[in-house]
Write an enzyme that holds these catalytic residues in place. Structure first.
Site, PDB file in Angstrom:
ATOM      1  CG  ASP A  82      -1.985   1.104   1.309  1.00  0.00           C
ATOM      2  OD1 ASP A  82      -2.442   1.527   0.253  1.00  0.00           O
ATOM      3  OD2 ASP A  82      -2.266   1.526   2.510  1.00  0.00           O
ATOM      4  CG  HIS A  83      -0.420   4.813   0.256  1.00  0.00           C
ATOM      5  ND1 HIS A  83      -0.799   6.028  -0.673  1.00  0.00           N
ATOM      6  CD2 HIS A  83      -1.698   4.417   1.024  1.00  0.00           C
ATOM      7  CE1 HIS A  83      -1.886   6.253  -0.334  1.00  0.00           C
ATOM      8  NE2 HIS A  83      -2.364   5.355   0.641  1.00  0.00           N
ATOM      9  CG  HIS A 178      -4.654   8.485   4.106  1.00  0.00           C
ATOM     10  ND1 HIS A 178      -4.058   9.231   3.019  1.00  0.00           N
ATOM     11  CD2 HIS A 178      -4.906   7.234   3.360  1.00  0.00           C
ATOM     12  CE1 HIS A 178      -3.880   8.494   1.907  1.00  0.00           C
ATOM     13  NE2 HIS A 178      -4.526   7.257   1.958  1.00  0.00           N
ATOM     14  N   GLY A 179      -6.163   8.490   8.004  1.00  0.00           N
ATOM     15  CA  GLY A 179      -6.272   8.741   9.570  1.00  0.00           C
ATOM     16  C   GLY A 179      -7.629   8.857   9.922  1.00  0.00           C
ATOM     17  CG  HIS A 206      -6.396   4.843  -0.900  1.00  0.00           C
ATOM     18  ND1 HIS A 206      -5.168   4.547  -0.625  1.00  0.00           N
ATOM     19  CD2 HIS A 206      -6.560   3.993  -2.088  1.00  0.00           C
ATOM     20  CE1 HIS A 206      -4.555   3.883  -1.586  1.00  0.00           C
ATOM     21  NE2 HIS A 206      -5.352   3.537  -2.404  1.00  0.00           N
ATOM     22  CB  ALA A 208     -12.557   3.384   3.777  1.00  0.00           C
ATOM     23  CB  SER A 209     -10.551   4.269   8.868  1.00  0.00           C
ATOM     24  OG  SER A 209      -9.853   2.934   8.805  1.00  0.00           O
ATOM     25  CG  ASN A 228      -7.144   0.816   0.432  1.00  0.00           C
ATOM     26  OD1 ASN A 228      -7.571  -0.109  -0.286  1.00  0.00           O
ATOM     27  ND2 ASN A 228      -5.757   1.342   0.283  1.00  0.00           N
ATOM     28  CB  ALA A 230      -5.321   1.761   7.279  1.00  0.00           C
TER      29      ALA A 230
END
Length: 282
Positions: A82-83, A178-179, A206, A208-209, A228, A230
């Site tokens: 990933d990334h 992200h995060g 990306h 999606a959390s 995704n 994480a």
């Protein structure tokens, strides 16, 4: 079974109107949790590691854990970088046995992103390993990845990018980050629709959390084939460990709190797979 690639998984998802869940793992317990969840739900699954995770323990160690678990699994399991932040790291993952790689040139200008992506695609092609890329910039910060405030994917550029690179899947920037989110993100689903009209390969979401279930489903309806997750897996695992230590501060056996962290990740993954619509698709 042997590790699978993401190419067939995502093509089937695209044809079936669902998405495959892609989960970042940090240790053996998290890898177990993800694959055991996939087994219970009969779902294909993608295990991912980021560059910072790779720095922590090495490509070979993560690959060995996932390959051993996949060998005993009866559902397709892919191992994805990933990334990936450089051509060198992408090639190291390829040599280590990863069955899918991402090269993230989104922090570079358009032409530089095309150049590095095409270089990885060409190098991975003889091994039959699919390559994911990113266009636009998913915002937020996770590990060493800092996307700042982000930058949306331009549909016309997405079409040109895919045609010139031959990439297998494309991560698009439509307002995710992200995060951990502060407030509810506003996703540009109309932009996603326009990209889908111009790009035929599977699209990836990306960050999606923390998104609502309906937001994820709305994106899947408009062409997202890989989602995704994480940050929330890390939170679930850590909360499990903290709960055991809070209740029994004298515990010194890592298996005791690792087991609770693993169980919480497993339940979370089952929930996310259900949202993606991939249970029963193995």
């Amino acid at each position: 079974m042997p590790l699978a690639t993401t190419e067939e998984m995502l093509k089937r998802a695209q044809e079936g109107g669902y998405a495959v869940g892609a989960f970042n793992v940090e240790n053996m317990e998290m890898a177990q949790a993800v694959i055991w969840a996939a087994e219970e739900l009969r779902a294909p699954v993608i295990i991912q590691t980021t560059p910072s995770t790779v720095k922590y323990a090495g490509l070979d160690l993560y690959y060995a854990n996932v390959a051993a678990l996949a060998k005993k699994a009866t559902v397709p399991v892919a191992m994805h970088l990933d990334h990936g932040d450089s051509f060198a790291l992408a090639m190291q993952a390829l040599r280590a046995g990863y069955t899918s790689v991402m090269i993230d040139g989104s922090h570079s200008v358009f032409e530089e992103n095309i150049a590095v992506t095409k270089r990885v695609v060409d190098a991975a092609a003889p091994s039959g390993v699919p390559v994911e890329a990113e266009l636009g910039k998913v915002g937020g910060k996770e590990d060493d990845l800092d996307g700042g405030s982000g930058g949306y994917t331009v549909p016309a550029e997405a079409k040109e990018f895919v045609e010139r690179t031959g990439v297998s899947s494309l991560a698009v920037a439509i307002g995710t980050a992200h995060g951990v989110y502060v407030g509810e993100p506003k996703l540009d689903v109309e932009r996603l629709k326009e990209i889908r009209k111009l790009v035929s390969i599977p699209l990836v979401l990306h960050g999606a959390s923390g998104l609502s279930d309906e937001s994820v489903r709305a994106c899947i309806r408009e062409g997202i084939c890989k989602v995704n997750f994480a940050t929330e897996l890390r939170i679930a695992y850590s909360d499990g460990v903290k709960a055991v230590l809070a209740e029994k501060p004298g515990v010194f056996d890592p298996k005791a709190y690792g087991k609770e962290g693993r169980e919480r990740v497993k339940e979370l993954v089952k929930n996310r797979m259900t949202v993606c619509g991939c249970p029963g698709k193995a």
